[in-house]
Enzyme design. Structure first.
Site, mmCIF file in Angstrom:
data_model
loop_
_atom_site.group_PDB
_atom_site.id
_atom_site.type_symbol
_atom_site.label_atom_id
_atom_site.label_comp_id
_atom_site.label_asym_id
_atom_site.label_seq_id
_atom_site.Cartn_x
_atom_site.Cartn_y
_atom_site.Cartn_z
ATOM 1 C CG HIS A 24 11.685 -1.931 4.002
ATOM 2 N ND1 HIS A 24 11.276 -3.085 4.611
ATOM 3 C CD2 HIS A 24 11.335 -2.053 2.691
ATOM 4 C CE1 HIS A 24 10.734 -3.885 3.707
ATOM 5 N NE2 HIS A 24 10.742 -3.281 2.535
ATOM 6 C CG HIS A 65 -2.472 3.632 3.524
ATOM 7 N ND1 HIS A 65 -3.138 3.341 2.357
ATOM 8 C CD2 HIS A 65 -2.357 2.453 4.196
ATOM 9 C CE1 HIS A 65 -3.400 2.048 2.312
ATOM 10 N NE2 HIS A 65 -2.951 1.496 3.413
ATOM 11 C CG HIS A 115 -3.574 20.651 3.436
ATOM 12 N ND1 HIS A 115 -4.865 21.017 3.724
ATOM 13 C CD2 HIS A 115 -2.997 21.730 2.822
ATOM 14 C CE1 HIS A 115 -5.073 22.255 3.311
ATOM 15 N NE2 HIS A 115 -3.967 22.708 2.758
ATOM 16 C CG ASN A 169 -6.630 -0.107 1.913
ATOM 17 O OD1 ASN A 169 -6.012 0.571 1.098
ATOM 18 N ND2 ASN A 169 -6.027 -0.870 2.807
ATOM 19 C CB CYS A 183 -0.926 0.009 1.209
ATOM 20 S SG CYS A 183 -2.156 -1.322 1.189
#
Length: 293
Positions: free
Chosen positions: A101, A190, A186, A223, A22
């Protein structure tokens, strides 16, 4: 498919970032940024899509049925340029990309994973540790992002808190969470789920006006994976408007486990009306969500 549809020339360089989860939208933007730094007078087209057909789960394992309820088909496209002639008409300037990561951690790597269930049916499994791992990834990401975007006063408070916690012990003092509302006008979160948006709102002490665009996107589209942050930005442009100089923070999570941030600055006032948000009723959304707290 895109190159065929638009009959692009044979010297167009094409990359497929499938399987990146995603947060692939920001991964693609980062790749585009690096290419634009190397190749002058160039355009880069970034297309983010989600197609649930291939990964639809037909089994009965509860932890693997959740993605069927959340994910929806969606897509968005962005055109990036390093041509001087495009400066006057471009909407935004990319300021920063920060990628985190945690794949070296086994728990993080396995919290979102494609696998077979006991009957041999393939699907995506979400572990119970997902939210905790997302919190760790967010913490690591904002630790790198903070010095790039926060005012010096917030950086000093964060540094002082870190020093005291190292001296007295981390358990004796709570960590200081910088006020990112001072850095951005702003925020595009996700739309991984209502719990994801709620947790980020809580952890970063964001006000409802910062998270409403993400809630609206989840409410209307579900989603839509890597394209979700662009749906959120389209809502902001359509329903709120963006002023010249406004800073936009796009924050995405993905399997691996990844947490990625992109920071944009508006080059001009933007109040585009996107068809995706035609006839959207914010009051109806608020009433529906209030019935299901």
């Amino acid at each position: 498919m895109i190159m065929n549809h638009f009959k692009m020339s044979s010297n167009v360089i094409n990359y497929n970032l499938g399987g990146m989860g995603c947060s692939a939208g920001i991964v693609a933007v980062d790749l585009a940024r690096q290419m634009l730094q190397l190749l002058p007078n160039t355009y880069v087209l970034v297309v983010s899509t989600e197609n649930i057909t291939q990964n639809w789960y037909f089994g009965n394992t509860k932890s693997m049925l959740i993605p069927n309820c959340l994910f929806r088909v969606g897509g968005a496209a962005m055109l990036l340029s390093n041509k001087r002639m495009d400066a006057w008409r471009s909407k935004y300037e990319l300021q920063h990309v920060v990628r985190t990561h945690l794949a070296a951690n086994d728990a993080a790597f396995n919290c979102v994973v494609e696998q077979e269930d006991a009957e041999g049916t393939r699907g995506v499994k979400l572990s119970k540790e997902l939210m905790a791992i997302a919190g760790e990834a967010l913490k690591a990401n904002i630790t790198t992002l903070g010095p790039l975007v926060l005012p010096i006063s917030e950086q000093m408070l964060f540094a002082a808190n870190l020093l005291v916690r190292k001296t007295l012990g981390k358990k004796r003092m709570r960590p200081y969470i910088p006020d990112f509302k001072l850095a951005f006008e702003h925020v595009c979160i996700h739309t991984g789920g209502r719990g994801v948006i709620d947790e980020i709102e809580k952890q970063l002490s964001l006000t409802p006006e910062y998270v409403d665009p993400s809630r609206a996107t989840l409410y209307r589209f579900g989603n839509v994976s890597s394209s979700s942050i662009w749906y959120v930005l389209a809502y902001i442009e359509s329903c709120k408007g963006v002023c010249k100089g406004d800073r936009v923070w796009q924050l995405a999570f993905g399997s691996g486990f990844k947490c990625n941030s992109a920071v944009w600055r508006a080059n001009r006032r933007i109040s585009d009306k996107h068809s995706a948000w035609d006839l959207f009723d914010h009051d109806k959304m608020a009433a529906d969500l209030a019935q299901h707290p």
